[in-house]
Design an enzyme around this catalytic site. Sequence first.
Site, PDB file in Angstrom:
ATOM      1  N   GLY A 169     -14.164  -3.273   3.656  1.00  0.00           N
ATOM      2  CA  GLY A 169     -13.620  -3.502   2.320  1.00  0.00           C
ATOM      3  C   GLY A 169     -12.727  -4.723   2.312  1.00  0.00           C
ATOM      4  O   GLY A 169     -12.193  -5.135   3.349  1.00  0.00           O
ATOM      5  N   LYS A 214      -6.241  -2.838   9.033  1.00  0.00           N
ATOM      6  CA  LYS A 214      -5.975  -3.673   7.859  1.00  0.00           C
ATOM      7  C   LYS A 214      -5.398  -5.019   8.295  1.00  0.00           C
ATOM      8  O   LYS A 214      -4.317  -5.103   8.880  1.00  0.00           O
ATOM      9  CB  LYS A 214      -5.007  -2.978   6.910  1.00  0.00           C
ATOM     10  CG  LYS A 214      -4.760  -3.773   5.633  1.00  0.00           C
ATOM     11  CD  LYS A 214      -3.743  -3.101   4.726  1.00  0.00           C
ATOM     12  CE  LYS A 214      -4.286  -1.842   4.124  1.00  0.00           C
ATOM     13  NZ  LYS A 214      -3.355  -1.283   3.118  1.00  0.00           N
ATOM     14  N   GLY A 220      -9.734  -6.649  -0.287  1.00  0.00           N
ATOM     15  CA  GLY A 220      -8.927  -6.660  -1.505  1.00  0.00           C
ATOM     16  C   GLY A 220      -8.362  -8.030  -1.774  1.00  0.00           C
ATOM     17  O   GLY A 220      -8.807  -9.027  -1.200  1.00  0.00           O
ATOM     18  N   ASP A 234       2.379   0.807  -6.545  1.00  0.00           N
ATOM     19  CA  ASP A 234       1.077   0.228  -6.878  1.00  0.00           C
ATOM     20  C   ASP A 234       0.000   1.322  -6.903  1.00  0.00           C
ATOM     21  O   ASP A 234      -1.032   1.206  -6.247  1.00  0.00           O
ATOM     22  CB  ASP A 234       0.721  -0.857  -5.858  1.00  0.00           C
ATOM     23  CG  ASP A 234      -0.422  -1.751  -6.326  1.00  0.00           C
ATOM     24  OD1 ASP A 234      -0.664  -1.828  -7.549  1.00  0.00           O
ATOM     25  OD2 ASP A 234      -1.077  -2.374  -5.464  1.00  0.00           O
ATOM     26  N   VAL A 240     -10.292  -4.771   5.370  1.00  0.00           N
ATOM     27  CA  VAL A 240     -10.222  -3.578   6.216  1.00  0.00           C
ATOM     28  C   VAL A 240     -11.451  -3.517   7.114  1.00  0.00           C
ATOM     29  O   VAL A 240     -12.582  -3.690   6.653  1.00  0.00           O
ATOM     30  CB  VAL A 240     -10.130  -2.300   5.359  1.00  0.00           C
ATOM     31  CG1 VAL A 240     -10.119  -1.065   6.247  1.00  0.00           C
ATOM     32  CG2 VAL A 240      -8.877  -2.334   4.491  1.00  0.00           C
TER      33      VAL A 240
END
Length: 364
Positions: free
Chosen positions: A95, A117, A97, A213, A102
Amino acid sequence: MVLYMSISRQGCLGRIRMGDIDECEFPDVYDCYGAVGGLFIVSLLLFITLLRREKRKTKEFFEKNGDPILEKINNIKLFKKDDLKPILRSSNVKGKGSFDEVYKGRIGDNNQLVAVKKPIYVNLPKKDQFANEVIIQSRVIHRNIVKIIGCCLEFDIPILVYEFISRGSLEDILHDFKRVPISLDQRLHIAAEAAEGLAYMHSKTSITILHGDVKPTNILLNDDLVPKVSDFGISRLIAVDNQHTMSVIGDTSYMDLVYFQTGLLTDKTDVYSFGVVLLELITRKKASRFDNSSLLRNFLDAHTNGKTVIEFVDEEISATNDLELLVSVADIIVQCVNLDVDKRPEMIDIAERLNYMAKRARSI
């Protein structure tokens, strides 16, 4: 000729034994030995220099990234760079962002499956900020919060290692390629347990912890659809004199307007964001503050005008035999996003109400 060479070599060795080295027929052999020896010494010195430089650089990384503080935490592991190198490959990316990517891999003697991460941008953090983030996550131990396993400080930007959560995020199963059918009781179950995780942070730790968040991409799901709140990059321990921030960070589609305008971060900031997430969960539509057909604005307008919630609800769950459940969820959403912060419910109350609704939905 072979016999001659053999005799000549014996003669040379004999003269060497007698100290007559200058007359040896093979002086180039000894010159070669000297050159090799000198090269070995130079290489050894270069290796020692590079090793010292690497150690000094590593020490600087450790000091910059808060190692003296993190050494006091006994429930997380400090990994070496070599531990993570096999995982940090493009083929392992699971993934990506806005700020980090990740990786999935296995680590340690027990071959544990983990999520690593890695920040995308080299924006050097203050050591106290990073150490604070790790301390926060090491203190939060709850079944609905992603567990941090350790970190690596031997990089410009420190890297975090978490337990791996198999199903991806709530964003994935609601909107993206992992989209799957979800029943009403499953949705309420996800909402209730995510609220439990946030309630634990707000009310059940020795020091209040704020997330800052809350959004679908930061709520992960395992194979049994058990939610786990993740990504504490904005999170902070609350202090009486440290609730304001000059740099408001986060996804504005889920951001509390009061926080956006004032920089005041409180537990009710998370409550607002959770309300928007809950709206996405029952409608299966994306929230967007910059869209002319804003989901939240249209929902609030309809609620104010006394319209039924059914016109907004995802068709997968709109045929429920207990319409009152959906009305109750709609009421929670409206309360969560109230612009009067004091009128928003506490997260612990939200969790209790959603738990009751989830049990009721299962019995239908």
